[in-house]
Design an enzyme around this catalytic site. Structure first.
Site, PDB file in Angstrom:
ATOM      1  N   ARG A 106     -18.819 -10.085   1.304  1.00  0.00           N
ATOM      2  CA  ARG A 106     -19.645  -9.127   2.038  1.00  0.00           C
ATOM      3  C   ARG A 106     -18.895  -8.686   3.279  1.00  0.00           C
ATOM      4  O   ARG A 106     -18.357  -9.528   3.998  1.00  0.00           O
ATOM      5  CB  ARG A 106     -20.961  -9.782   2.490  1.00  0.00           C
ATOM      6  CG  ARG A 106     -21.875 -10.198   1.376  1.00  0.00           C
ATOM      7  CD  ARG A 106     -22.921 -11.174   1.869  1.00  0.00           C
ATOM      8  NE  ARG A 106     -22.291 -12.368   2.438  1.00  0.00           N
ATOM      9  CZ  ARG A 106     -22.942 -13.338   3.066  1.00  0.00           C
ATOM     10  NH1 ARG A 106     -24.235 -13.264   3.230  1.00  0.00           N
ATOM     11  NH2 ARG A 106     -22.298 -14.389   3.545  1.00  0.00           N
ATOM     12  N   GLU A 107     -18.853  -7.384   3.531  1.00  0.00           N
ATOM     13  CA  GLU A 107     -18.250  -6.931   4.782  1.00  0.00           C
ATOM     14  C   GLU A 107     -19.062  -7.508   5.930  1.00  0.00           C
ATOM     15  O   GLU A 107     -20.270  -7.672   5.837  1.00  0.00           O
ATOM     16  CB  GLU A 107     -18.235  -5.401   4.850  1.00  0.00           C
ATOM     17  CG  GLU A 107     -17.279  -4.815   3.851  1.00  0.00           C
ATOM     18  CD  GLU A 107     -17.020  -3.325   4.040  1.00  0.00           C
ATOM     19  OE1 GLU A 107     -17.292  -2.797   5.120  1.00  0.00           O
ATOM     20  OE2 GLU A 107     -16.532  -2.708   3.086  1.00  0.00           O
ATOM     21  N   LYS A 126     -19.949  -8.427 -11.811  1.00  0.00           N
ATOM     22  CA  LYS A 126     -19.826  -7.788 -10.491  1.00  0.00           C
ATOM     23  C   LYS A 126     -20.827  -6.643 -10.339  1.00  0.00           C
ATOM     24  O   LYS A 126     -21.574  -6.563  -9.357  1.00  0.00           O
ATOM     25  CB  LYS A 126     -18.381  -7.285 -10.311  1.00  0.00           C
ATOM     26  CG  LYS A 126     -18.158  -6.441  -9.087  1.00  0.00           C
ATOM     27  CD  LYS A 126     -18.410  -7.192  -7.803  1.00  0.00           C
ATOM     28  CE  LYS A 126     -18.578  -6.245  -6.648  1.00  0.00           C
ATOM     29  NZ  LYS A 126     -18.930  -6.892  -5.411  1.00  0.00           N
ATOM     30  N   ASN A 183     -24.346  -6.603  -7.682  1.00  0.00           N
ATOM     31  CA  ASN A 183     -24.643  -5.569  -6.683  1.00  0.00           C
ATOM     32  C   ASN A 183     -25.845  -4.723  -7.085  1.00  0.00           C
ATOM     33  O   ASN A 183     -26.669  -4.349  -6.240  1.00  0.00           O
ATOM     34  CB  ASN A 183     -23.423  -4.679  -6.454  1.00  0.00           C
ATOM     35  CG  ASN A 183     -22.483  -5.297  -5.430  1.00  0.00           C
ATOM     36  OD1 ASN A 183     -22.749  -6.386  -4.919  1.00  0.00           O
ATOM     37  ND2 ASN A 183     -21.391  -4.621  -5.133  1.00  0.00           N
ATOM     38  N   PHE A 203     -16.677 -10.729  -4.627  1.00  0.00           N
ATOM     39  CA  PHE A 203     -18.093 -10.706  -4.232  1.00  0.00           C
ATOM     40  C   PHE A 203     -18.289 -10.785  -2.718  1.00  0.00           C
ATOM     41  O   PHE A 203     -19.402 -10.997  -2.253  1.00  0.00           O
ATOM     42  CB  PHE A 203     -18.840 -11.871  -4.900  1.00  0.00           C
ATOM     43  CG  PHE A 203     -18.877 -11.780  -6.403  1.00  0.00           C
ATOM     44  CD1 PHE A 203     -19.875 -11.056  -7.040  1.00  0.00           C
ATOM     45  CD2 PHE A 203     -17.927 -12.406  -7.185  1.00  0.00           C
ATOM     46  CE1 PHE A 203     -19.928 -10.949  -8.429  1.00  0.00           C
ATOM     47  CE2 PHE A 203     -17.958 -12.320  -8.577  1.00  0.00           C
ATOM     48  CZ  PHE A 203     -18.968 -11.582  -9.199  1.00  0.00           C
ATOM     49  N   LYS A 257     -22.165   3.043  -4.642  1.00  0.00           N
ATOM     50  CA  LYS A 257     -21.109   3.333  -5.615  1.00  0.00           C
ATOM     51  C   LYS A 257     -21.313   2.518  -6.896  1.00  0.00           C
ATOM     52  O   LYS A 257     -21.268   3.058  -8.005  1.00  0.00           O
ATOM     53  CB  LYS A 257     -19.779   2.974  -4.946  1.00  0.00           C
ATOM     54  CG  LYS A 257     -18.577   3.032  -5.806  1.00  0.00           C
ATOM     55  CD  LYS A 257     -17.349   2.690  -4.996  1.00  0.00           C
ATOM     56  CE  LYS A 257     -16.939   1.237  -5.072  1.00  0.00           C
ATOM     57  NZ  LYS A 257     -16.624   0.763  -6.421  1.00  0.00           N
ATOM     58  N   ASP A 282       0.857  -1.188   0.000  1.00  0.00           N
ATOM     59  CA  ASP A 282       0.000   0.000   0.000  1.00  0.00           C
ATOM     60  C   ASP A 282       0.892   1.237   0.000  1.00  0.00           C
ATOM     61  O   ASP A 282       2.045   1.175   0.446  1.00  0.00           O
ATOM     62  CB  ASP A 282      -0.925   0.008   1.232  1.00  0.00           C
ATOM     63  CG  ASP A 282      -2.219   0.759   0.978  1.00  0.00           C
ATOM     64  OD1 ASP A 282      -3.278   0.115   0.832  1.00  0.00           O
ATOM     65  OD2 ASP A 282      -2.170   2.015   0.893  1.00  0.00           O
ATOM     66  N   CYS A 294     -20.200  -0.343  -1.192  1.00  0.00           N
ATOM     67  CA  CYS A 294     -20.318  -0.925  -2.537  1.00  0.00           C
ATOM     68  C   CYS A 294     -21.609  -0.588  -3.275  1.00  0.00           C
ATOM     69  O   CYS A 294     -21.554  -0.076  -4.392  1.00  0.00           O
ATOM     70  CB  CYS A 294     -20.167  -2.435  -2.445  1.00  0.00           C
ATOM     71  SG  CYS A 294     -18.482  -2.903  -2.066  1.00  0.00           S
ATOM     72  N   LYS A 315     -23.840  -1.570   8.353  1.00  0.00           N
ATOM     73  CA  LYS A 315     -24.540  -2.816   8.652  1.00  0.00           C
ATOM     74  C   LYS A 315     -23.852  -3.471   9.852  1.00  0.00           C
ATOM     75  O   LYS A 315     -22.799  -2.996  10.290  1.00  0.00           O
ATOM     76  CB  LYS A 315     -24.570  -3.735   7.434  1.00  0.00           C
ATOM     77  CG  LYS A 315     -23.224  -4.293   7.003  1.00  0.00           C
ATOM     78  CD  LYS A 315     -23.489  -5.291   5.887  1.00  0.00           C
ATOM     79  CE  LYS A 315     -22.273  -6.046   5.486  1.00  0.00           C
ATOM     80  NZ  LYS A 315     -22.515  -7.028   4.466  1.00  0.00           N
TER      81      LYS A 315
END
Ligand SMILES: NC(=O)c1ccc[n+]([C@@H]2O[C@H](COP(=O)([O-])OP(=O)(O)OC[C@H]3O[C@@H](n4cnc5c(N)ncnc54)[C@H](O)[C@@H]3O)[C@@H](O)[C@H]2O)c1
Length: 426
Positions: A152-153, A202, A206, A150, A261, A30, A258, A318
């Site tokens: 999910r948080e 993708k 979503n 794909f 956006k 990063d 996600c 969430k």
């Protein structure tokens, strides 16, 4: 295999740790030095169940390292996974500057026959542009691929270890074979497809889920007009196997890092290719207005928010995450403040950063948030909130209970002594 993951944000850290757990030698990169300093110490800069443990385990096993040096990360990498952010630009198209910047930085260090894989969510055409940027800098032969994510948080580690499918977009058998090898530990259906199909898949997934949320919200609006109960309607339609009982969330609209956006970006993409009337444009608009429409409705029902003390329960977008990107709370708190309310919020993990005009204090328990409340508003279905016995915090005032995610039984809330307000039922 030797794998470099570029961008150690949410997707990058989860992917790096999981690929390491498959036995690959992984290096995460990063440009944010603070993030890399934390990660090197084995600390995940955000909350995601199970990730901290997996990260430490893989670092201690010597499978996973982190760096800010492109040379160190790329020079021996057989597979390079780009997982940098693709936020929406001002015109709502995907802002691809981080993808292109990472391409410019990795190009000088590429190993012969390396595979450059875009995992970030990007519109069709992006892999070609990224490859052109790399080819302007180096003669080294490389391959390109799309590998959309794909997860999910809130259940990202589980989802990455147990995905429903693996979608690989590429042009050569060699690339399909190598990327299947990268994932050979997974028992999972693999979709080998064109690069553009993978990228569209993708956005489509979503956008479909966001459309489903918007659709049921629209039906909930109608139920409020005619006395139907949206939960009963969902139960009734859900027995139809074409429809199903799952994934119906009448509420404040979709949020998070996600859906908003991706819907915006697909809508902008549709306009850019001459499909101006595409449904996604409408979904985007409806969702943007959703919270304000509901808050105005609730304001009417509770006699306005002026001088009211409001307990706002749940700040993240969430449960099981501290991610505040496009969280409903970031719109609700300023709205309530502007309408003269005082807000006390609680969240088990997330932190809200006040704007100067916010009349808001984040407190450390549900009890404290609710103590003086005129209105309790439950916004996120953290188990700690949905499992709480609100009779313990009933005060002597006439109190409203706004169940903004339809998680509570109206009868129970009334038994506790509150006036109940839900979504799609009156
Ligand atoms: N968050 C999710 O649940 C999720 C799920 C599926 C797909 N995606 C997609 O994955 C991508 C990444 O999302 P995220 O939530 O992990 O983003 P994020 O904002 O959490 O992380 C992006 C990271 O990229 C780094 N970065 C930016 N430019 C860089 C560069 N030139 N070189 C190296 N690092 C750089 C940033 O410092 C940051 O750490 C996006 O396209 C997103 O749409 C996200």
């Amino acid at each position: 295999m030797k794998v470099a993951v570029i961008g150690t944000g949410f997707v990058g850290v989860v992917s790096a740790a999981v690929y390491a757990s498959f036995g690959h030698q992984v290096i995460g990169l990063d440009i944010d030095e603070n993030k890399i300093t934390l990660l090197k110490k084995g600390q995940v800069p955000f909350y995601e169940p199970g990730l901290q443990e997996l990260l430490l385990q893989q670092q201690q096993a010597g499978q996973l390292n982190f760096t800010t040096s492109y040379e160190e990360a790329i020079k021996e990498a057989e597979v390079i996974i780009i997982a940098v952010g693709t936020p929406s630009a001002a015109d709502e198209t995907a802002d691809l500057r981080y993808i292109f910047a990472s391409a410019r930085s990795l190009a000088p260090h590429l190993m012969e026959n390396a595979i450059v894989v875009i995992k970030s969510t990007v519109p069709p055409g992006t892999l070609e542009k990224t490859s052109d940027i790399i080819r302007e800098i180096t003669q080294t032969k490389f391959y390109g691929a799309s590998l959309p994510e794909f997860l999910r948080e809130g259940s990202a580690v589980y989802d990455t270890l147990n995905p429903d499918r693996l979608v690989i977009g590429a042009n050569e058998d060699y690339v399909f074979e190598q990327l299947e090898k990268l994932h050979e530990k997974l028992q999972v259906p693999v979709v080998r497809c064109k690069v553009a199909s993978a990228q569209m898949a993708k956005y489509t997934a979503n956008s479909y889920l966001a459309t489903r949320i918007t659709f049921i919200n629209e039906i909930a609006n109608l139920c409020e007009k005619n006395g139907a109960d949206i939960n009963e309607v969902i139960e009734a339609i859900g027995y139809d196997k074409r429809i199903g009982q799952h994934y119906w969330y009448p509420g404040l609209g979709y949020g998070g890092s996600c859906f908003p956006k991706d819907v915006k970006e697909l809508a902008a993409y549709s306009r850019s290719v001459g499909e101006d009337g595409n449904l996604l444009n409408k979904i985007n608009e409806i969702n943007k207005d959703r919270i304000f429409r509901l808050l105005n409705n609730f304001a009417r029902e509770v006699g306005g928010f002026e001088n009211k003390t409001i307990a706002l329960l749940g700040l993240s977008f969430k449960p099981n995450t501290d991610d505040m990107r496009e969280a409903p709370s970031t719109k609700i708190i300023p709205f309530l403040s502007n309408h003269g309310a005082q807000v006390k919020s609680y969240d088990p993990m997330a932190k809200y950063f006040n704007n100067p005009q916010d009349h808001h204090e984040q407190v450390s328990s549900i009890e404290e948030a609710c103590r003086e409340a005129d209105i309790i508003m439950t916004v996120v279905e953290w188990p700690e909130i949905t499992g709480f016995d609100f009779s313990k915090v009933k005060n002597e005032k006439k109190q409203f209970f706004i169940d903004a995610r339809n998680q509570f039984s109206a009868e129970l809330v009334k038994k506790w002594g509150y006036q109940y307000l839900g979504i799609g039922k009156r």
